[in-house]
Design a protein around this motif. Sequence first.
Motif, PDB file in Angstrom:
ATOM      1  N   PHE A   1       0.835  -1.206   0.000  1.00  0.00           N
ATOM      2  CA  PHE A   1       0.000   0.000   0.000  1.00  0.00           C
ATOM      3  C   PHE A   1       0.867   1.251   0.000  1.00  0.00           C
ATOM      4  O   PHE A   1       2.036   1.239   0.379  1.00  0.00           O
ATOM      5  CB  PHE A   1      -0.963   0.007   1.200  1.00  0.00           C
ATOM      6  CG  PHE A   1      -0.314   0.106   2.545  1.00  0.00           C
ATOM      7  CD1 PHE A   1      -0.124   1.342   3.164  1.00  0.00           C
ATOM      8  CD2 PHE A   1       0.120  -1.031   3.222  1.00  0.00           C
ATOM      9  CE1 PHE A   1       0.472   1.441   4.412  1.00  0.00           C
ATOM     10  CE2 PHE A   1       0.705  -0.942   4.472  1.00  0.00           C
ATOM     11  CZ  PHE A   1       0.888   0.290   5.074  1.00  0.00           C
ATOM     12  N   ARG A   2       0.244   2.327  -0.431  1.00  0.00           N
ATOM     13  CA  ARG A   2       0.927   3.630  -0.531  1.00  0.00           C
ATOM     14  C   ARG A   2       0.152   4.667   0.276  1.00  0.00           C
ATOM     15  O   ARG A   2      -1.064   4.821   0.111  1.00  0.00           O
ATOM     16  CB  ARG A   2       1.020   4.068  -1.986  1.00  0.00           C
ATOM     17  CG  ARG A   2       1.486   5.522  -2.176  1.00  0.00           C
ATOM     18  CD  ARG A   2       1.595   5.899  -3.642  1.00  0.00           C
ATOM     19  NE  ARG A   2       2.758   5.245  -4.240  1.00  0.00           N
ATOM     20  CZ  ARG A   2       2.698   4.381  -5.254  1.00  0.00           C
ATOM     21  NH1 ARG A   2       1.522   4.066  -5.787  1.00  0.00           N
ATOM     22  NH2 ARG A   2       3.796   3.830  -5.737  1.00  0.00           N
TER      23      ARG A   2
ATOM     24  N   GLY B   1       9.741  12.827  10.081  1.00  0.00           N
ATOM     25  CA  GLY B   1       9.820  11.376  10.115  1.00  0.00           C
ATOM     26  C   GLY B   1       8.411  10.819  10.049  1.00  0.00           C
ATOM     27  O   GLY B   1       7.451  11.485  10.435  1.00  0.00           O
ATOM     28  N   TYR B   2       8.272   9.593   9.551  1.00  0.00           N
ATOM     29  CA  TYR B   2       6.931   9.008   9.461  1.00  0.00           C
ATOM     30  C   TYR B   2       7.035   7.490   9.533  1.00  0.00           C
ATOM     31  O   TYR B   2       8.072   6.891   9.241  1.00  0.00           O
ATOM     32  CB  TYR B   2       6.218   9.447   8.178  1.00  0.00           C
ATOM     33  CG  TYR B   2       7.045   9.340   6.919  1.00  0.00           C
ATOM     34  CD1 TYR B   2       7.133   8.144   6.205  1.00  0.00           C
ATOM     35  CD2 TYR B   2       7.750  10.446   6.444  1.00  0.00           C
ATOM     36  CE1 TYR B   2       7.895   8.053   5.057  1.00  0.00           C
ATOM     37  CE2 TYR B   2       8.515  10.358   5.295  1.00  0.00           C
ATOM     38  CZ  TYR B   2       8.580   9.167   4.606  1.00  0.00           C
ATOM     39  OH  TYR B   2       9.337   9.074   3.463  1.00  0.00           O
ATOM     40  N   ASN B   3       5.918   6.881   9.913  1.00  0.00           N
ATOM     41  CA  ASN B   3       5.900   5.433  10.081  1.00  0.00           C
ATOM     42  C   ASN B   3       4.463   4.931   9.954  1.00  0.00           C
ATOM     43  O   ASN B   3       3.516   5.647  10.276  1.00  0.00           O
ATOM     44  CB  ASN B   3       6.469   5.049  11.450  1.00  0.00           C
ATOM     45  CG  ASN B   3       6.555   3.556  11.640  1.00  0.00           C
ATOM     46  OD1 ASN B   3       7.105   2.854  10.792  1.00  0.00           O
ATOM     47  ND2 ASN B   3       6.011   3.053  12.738  1.00  0.00           N
TER      48      ASN B   3
ATOM     49  N   THR C   1       4.761  -3.127   9.650  1.00  0.00           N
ATOM     50  CA  THR C   1       4.848  -2.980   8.202  1.00  0.00           C
ATOM     51  C   THR C   1       6.297  -3.069   7.758  1.00  0.00           C
ATOM     52  O   THR C   1       7.219  -2.964   8.569  1.00  0.00           O
ATOM     53  CB  THR C   1       4.273  -1.632   7.744  1.00  0.00           C
ATOM     54  OG1 THR C   1       5.053  -0.574   8.341  1.00  0.00           O
ATOM     55  CG2 THR C   1       2.814  -1.484   8.144  1.00  0.00           C
ATOM     56  N   GLU C   2       6.493  -3.246   6.469  1.00  0.00           N
ATOM     57  CA  GLU C   2       7.819  -3.238   5.883  1.00  0.00           C
ATOM     58  C   GLU C   2       7.873  -2.179   4.792  1.00  0.00           C
ATOM     59  O   GLU C   2       6.928  -2.039   4.016  1.00  0.00           O
ATOM     60  CB  GLU C   2       8.159  -4.612   5.293  1.00  0.00           C
ATOM     61  CG  GLU C   2       8.272  -5.717   6.328  1.00  0.00           C
ATOM     62  CD  GLU C   2       8.697  -7.036   5.709  1.00  0.00           C
ATOM     63  OE1 GLU C   2       9.089  -7.036   4.526  1.00  0.00           O
ATOM     64  OE2 GLU C   2       8.645  -8.063   6.413  1.00  0.00           O
ATOM     65  N   PHE C   3       8.978  -1.426   4.750  1.00  0.00           N
ATOM     66  CA  PHE C   3       9.151  -0.433   3.695  1.00  0.00           C
ATOM     67  C   PHE C   3       9.311  -1.132   2.352  1.00  0.00           C
ATOM     68  O   PHE C   3       9.932  -2.202   2.264  1.00  0.00           O
ATOM     69  CB  PHE C   3      10.392   0.432   3.964  1.00  0.00           C
ATOM     70  CG  PHE C   3      10.156   1.523   4.964  1.00  0.00           C
ATOM     71  CD1 PHE C   3       9.500   2.691   4.598  1.00  0.00           C
ATOM     72  CD2 PHE C   3      10.595   1.394   6.265  1.00  0.00           C
ATOM     73  CE1 PHE C   3       9.288   3.702   5.520  1.00  0.00           C
ATOM     74  CE2 PHE C   3      10.391   2.395   7.203  1.00  0.00           C
ATOM     75  CZ  PHE C   3       9.730   3.552   6.824  1.00  0.00           C
ATOM     76  N   LEU C   4       8.752  -0.526   1.329  1.00  0.00           N
ATOM     77  CA  LEU C   4       8.913  -1.033  -0.026  1.00  0.00           C
ATOM     78  C   LEU C   4       9.631   0.006  -0.882  1.00  0.00           C
ATOM     79  O   LEU C   4       9.370   1.210  -0.749  1.00  0.00           O
ATOM     80  CB  LEU C   4       7.552  -1.342  -0.662  1.00  0.00           C
ATOM     81  CG  LEU C   4       6.720  -2.467  -0.058  1.00  0.00           C
ATOM     82  CD1 LEU C   4       5.395  -2.578  -0.802  1.00  0.00           C
ATOM     83  CD2 LEU C   4       7.464  -3.792  -0.093  1.00  0.00           C
ATOM     84  N   TYR C   5      10.511  -0.466  -1.736  1.00  0.00           N
ATOM     85  CA  TYR C   5      11.142   0.429  -2.705  1.00  0.00           C
ATOM     86  C   TYR C   5      10.299   0.394  -3.976  1.00  0.00           C
ATOM     87  O   TYR C   5      10.225  -0.620  -4.666  1.00  0.00           O
ATOM     88  CB  TYR C   5      12.570  -0.008  -3.017  1.00  0.00           C
ATOM     89  CG  TYR C   5      13.218   0.821  -4.112  1.00  0.00           C
ATOM     90  CD1 TYR C   5      13.712   2.094  -3.849  1.00  0.00           C
ATOM     91  CD2 TYR C   5      13.303   0.333  -5.416  1.00  0.00           C
ATOM     92  CE1 TYR C   5      14.286   2.862  -4.844  1.00  0.00           C
ATOM     93  CE2 TYR C   5      13.875   1.096  -6.425  1.00  0.00           C
ATOM     94  CZ  TYR C   5      14.360   2.354  -6.131  1.00  0.00           C
ATOM     95  OH  TYR C   5      14.919   3.113  -7.118  1.00  0.00           O
TER      96      TYR C   5
ATOM     97  N   ALA D   1       4.714   7.351   0.670  1.00  0.00           N
ATOM     98  CA  ALA D   1       5.501   6.372   1.422  1.00  0.00           C
ATOM     99  C   ALA D   1       4.878   5.010   1.139  1.00  0.00           C
ATOM    100  O   ALA D   1       3.648   4.852   1.213  1.00  0.00           O
ATOM    101  CB  ALA D   1       5.482   6.683   2.913  1.00  0.00           C
ATOM    102  N   GLU D   2       5.717   4.028   0.816  1.00  0.00           N
ATOM    103  CA  GLU D   2       5.221   2.723   0.397  1.00  0.00           C
ATOM    104  C   GLU D   2       5.586   1.638   1.410  1.00  0.00           C
ATOM    105  O   GLU D   2       6.730   1.593   1.898  1.00  0.00           O
ATOM    106  CB  GLU D   2       5.790   2.354  -0.979  1.00  0.00           C
ATOM    107  CG  GLU D   2       5.203   3.166  -2.127  1.00  0.00           C
ATOM    108  CD  GLU D   2       5.726   4.593  -2.220  1.00  0.00           C
ATOM    109  OE1 GLU D   2       5.018   5.471  -2.738  1.00  0.00           O
ATOM    110  OE2 GLU D   2       6.866   4.827  -1.733  1.00  0.00           O
ATOM    111  N   TYR D   3       4.627   0.766   1.706  1.00  0.00           N
ATOM    112  CA  TYR D   3       4.804  -0.276   2.710  1.00  0.00           C
ATOM    113  C   TYR D   3       4.082  -1.554   2.274  1.00  0.00           C
ATOM    114  O   TYR D   3       3.310  -1.562   1.310  1.00  0.00           O
ATOM    115  CB  TYR D   3       4.206   0.149   4.055  1.00  0.00           C
ATOM    116  CG  TYR D   3       4.681   1.453   4.611  1.00  0.00           C
ATOM    117  CD1 TYR D   3       5.751   1.504   5.501  1.00  0.00           C
ATOM    118  CD2 TYR D   3       4.045   2.651   4.282  1.00  0.00           C
ATOM    119  CE1 TYR D   3       6.179   2.705   6.050  1.00  0.00           C
ATOM    120  CE2 TYR D   3       4.467   3.859   4.814  1.00  0.00           C
ATOM    121  CZ  TYR D   3       5.539   3.877   5.688  1.00  0.00           C
ATOM    122  OH  TYR D   3       5.962   5.073   6.219  1.00  0.00           O
TER     123      TYR D   3
END
Length: 199
Positions: free
Chosen positions: A100-101, A120-122, A132-136, A158-160
């Motif tokens: 998700f974005r 900063g964000y999460n 969650t996990e960060f996605l490139y 931000a993508e996760y």
Amino acid sequence: MHARRTALATITILAATLTACSEPTQGKAERATAETSSPASSTPDSDASAEAAGEQPDTELTVGDTFAYTDGLKAKVDSIRTITKWGEYDTKPDADQTPFRVTFTITNGTKKPYDLDAFGYNAEGATTGGQTEFLYVEADSKQMTGRLAPGRSATFTAEYSLAKSDGNEVLFTMSRSDDEWLESGSFLGDDPNWTGTIK
């Protein structure tokens, strides 16, 4: 006895006032769903709903709401959506994960440029928890970096990914670490966070 009670009451009021004044705050909510009802159209149910909404802390927001910081900066979460478009080198999550974005907008209402790297964000799961996990992801994404000029707004992403077993509700939190914000002590207030469903 009467004078003693009066003195005690005065001390209690002063203590409560000092406590309220000493509680740090980062800003206030500007709710997208706020509506003004006319007395003629008001019902007990609508009055109760309005009262409940009024009790919601300023830092507890939903998608579409804006958080107005005390120094003029504003942050708004525009949407939380499933990622469906991928680039050649993007990192796709496993089948048991929902990609998700989060799309959000920053507005600089101060009189000088703002270093966006101080934000900063999460994101976390908000149904049964879940990390969650960060996605490139390059496709349709925009990383928050650089400086934002006074009076300007910019939208970032931000993508996760989140385990499907953790549901589709997301909690997105933003924080600040710029020097002036830290020196003022405003950071001691609760960080704003937005809750929303992955669409």
